[in-house]
Design a protein around this motif. Sequence first.
Motif, PDB file in Angstrom:
ATOM      1  N   ALA A  21       0.836  -1.218  -0.030  1.00  0.00           N
ATOM      2  CA  ALA A  21       0.004  -0.007  -0.066  1.00  0.00           C
ATOM      3  C   ALA A  21       1.039   1.424  -0.003  1.00  0.00           C
ATOM      4  O   ALA A  21       0.566   2.333  -0.677  1.00  0.00           O
ATOM      5  CB  ALA A  21      -0.956   0.112   1.295  1.00  0.00           C
ATOM      6  N   GLY A  22       2.065   1.171   0.658  1.00  0.00           N
ATOM      7  CA  GLY A  22       2.971   2.268   0.788  1.00  0.00           C
ATOM      8  C   GLY A  22       3.599   2.625  -0.648  1.00  0.00           C
ATOM      9  O   GLY A  22       3.691   3.779  -1.072  1.00  0.00           O
ATOM     10  N   LEU A  23       3.891   1.417  -1.376  1.00  0.00           N
ATOM     11  CA  LEU A  23       4.338   1.533  -2.573  1.00  0.00           C
ATOM     12  C   LEU A  23       3.566   2.246  -3.685  1.00  0.00           C
ATOM     13  O   LEU A  23       3.748   3.164  -4.329  1.00  0.00           O
ATOM     14  CB  LEU A  23       4.958   0.216  -3.081  1.00  0.00           C
ATOM     15  CG  LEU A  23       6.192  -0.166  -2.462  1.00  0.00           C
ATOM     16  CD1 LEU A  23       6.448  -1.724  -3.026  1.00  0.00           C
ATOM     17  CD2 LEU A  23       7.361   0.711  -2.743  1.00  0.00           C
ATOM     18  N   GLY A  46       5.329   6.826   2.386  1.00  0.00           N
ATOM     19  CA  GLY A  46       6.506   6.532   3.084  1.00  0.00           C
ATOM     20  C   GLY A  46       6.297   5.886   4.471  1.00  0.00           C
ATOM     21  O   GLY A  46       6.997   5.093   4.849  1.00  0.00           O
ATOM     22  N   LEU A  47       5.243   6.381   5.164  1.00  0.00           N
ATOM     23  CA  LEU A  47       4.997   5.792   6.541  1.00  0.00           C
ATOM     24  C   LEU A  47       4.691   4.444   6.285  1.00  0.00           C
ATOM     25  O   LEU A  47       5.020   3.686   7.142  1.00  0.00           O
ATOM     26  CB  LEU A  47       3.956   6.704   7.190  1.00  0.00           C
ATOM     27  CG  LEU A  47       4.509   7.939   7.530  1.00  0.00           C
ATOM     28  CD1 LEU A  47       3.445   8.659   8.389  1.00  0.00           C
ATOM     29  CD2 LEU A  47       5.540   8.023   8.911  1.00  0.00           C
ATOM     30  N   ALA A  48       3.781   4.107   5.393  1.00  0.00           N
ATOM     31  CA  ALA A  48       3.175   2.797   5.008  1.00  0.00           C
ATOM     32  C   ALA A  48       4.541   1.658   4.867  1.00  0.00           C
ATOM     33  O   ALA A  48       4.561   0.619   5.232  1.00  0.00           O
ATOM     34  CB  ALA A  48       2.293   2.635   4.231  1.00  0.00           C
ATOM     35  N   GLY A  52       5.304  -1.122   7.174  1.00  0.00           N
ATOM     36  CA  GLY A  52       5.194  -2.771   6.739  1.00  0.00           C
ATOM     37  C   GLY A  52       6.586  -3.254   6.814  1.00  0.00           C
ATOM     38  O   GLY A  52       6.536  -4.671   7.084  1.00  0.00           O
ATOM     39  N   ALA A  53       7.552  -2.462   6.357  1.00  0.00           N
ATOM     40  CA  ALA A  53       9.020  -3.296   6.465  1.00  0.00           C
ATOM     41  C   ALA A  53       9.460  -3.807   7.955  1.00  0.00           C
ATOM     42  O   ALA A  53       9.990  -4.549   8.098  1.00  0.00           O
ATOM     43  CB  ALA A  53       9.987  -2.328   5.804  1.00  0.00           C
ATOM     44  N   GLY A  54       8.912  -2.752   8.781  1.00  0.00           N
ATOM     45  CA  GLY A  54       9.303  -3.132  10.216  1.00  0.00           C
ATOM     46  C   GLY A  54       8.428  -4.269  10.706  1.00  0.00           C
ATOM     47  O   GLY A  54       9.058  -5.170  11.395  1.00  0.00           O
ATOM     48  N   LEU A  55       7.335  -4.415  10.011  1.00  0.00           N
ATOM     49  CA  LEU A  55       6.545  -5.762  10.510  1.00  0.00           C
ATOM     50  C   LEU A  55       7.058  -6.770   9.780  1.00  0.00           C
ATOM     51  O   LEU A  55       7.401  -8.112  10.409  1.00  0.00           O
ATOM     52  CB  LEU A  55       5.022  -5.345  10.062  1.00  0.00           C
ATOM     53  CG  LEU A  55       4.173  -4.567  10.771  1.00  0.00           C
ATOM     54  CD1 LEU A  55       2.770  -4.553  10.197  1.00  0.00           C
ATOM     55  CD2 LEU A  55       3.730  -4.968  12.294  1.00  0.00           C
ATOM     56  N   VAL A  56       7.510  -6.861   8.807  1.00  0.00           N
ATOM     57  CA  VAL A  56       8.059  -7.815   8.137  1.00  0.00           C
ATOM     58  C   VAL A  56       9.505  -8.337   8.663  1.00  0.00           C
ATOM     59  O   VAL A  56       9.856  -9.326   8.823  1.00  0.00           O
ATOM     60  CB  VAL A  56       8.501  -7.790   6.414  1.00  0.00           C
ATOM     61  CG1 VAL A  56       9.288  -8.642   5.780  1.00  0.00           C
ATOM     62  CG2 VAL A  56       7.049  -7.549   5.885  1.00  0.00           C
TER      63      VAL A  56
END
Length: 224
Positions: A21-23, A46-48, A52-56
């Motif tokens: 969604a962020g992309l 950017g925030l998304a 998302g990267a943090g969750l992954v």
Amino acid sequence: MSLELHRNRRSLALGVLVALAGLVGLFCAWNAANTLSTVFYAIFGGLAVLLGAGLVREEFRPFRFGVGAEGLTLTGGTVPWPEVVSVALDEPVSGPGGPYVRLVTTDGDERVVLKLDDVRESRAEVAEVLERHGGARFTDAPRERRTRLALPDFRIVLRGYERGHVDALLRRAGDALLPGGEHDRPAVRASIDEARLPVAGRGYDREQVDRALRAITVKLLGEP
């Protein structure tokens, strides 16, 4: 028989979706028709992506927890049984939250080494293997409290009481009934009387819990 636990990667799909969604948001920012839209989509995207990267990343962080005849195998290495003073399965003192395993070693280190919500194996499986290999070092604190309080196994139903809040309240009551817990009993009785337990999609049977709490209040009043 040893047991190697497996990480429950429940947030992996969510992290991927949020990052995607962020992309999309960043793509929209690139093609936005005006400055205000560009700024909005860029911030959102950017925030998304970061979230998302943090969750992954969290889902793929190193994890290992095994129980066997030689000791506990953790992410940082193996703790042999002779170095273990105690290993306890317990629950949070207050508020929501699942069971956890707390380890105390001979060098004075005390820490939570496992949250059961993070693994696919059941509470019963973890408790059984810890008891088999840990012997007298292992304590199943919730089971001991339920025995002390003469509690049944609550049914899990739709629209029942949220389990974490009930377990936390029962923990306080069980601890208050231990020798030395006398001074906590009035506060625990008041907490039970004033409790407004939240309802969850799947929780403990409300009638069973209400009946058990009434019996616990009587027990707290009657204990010397």
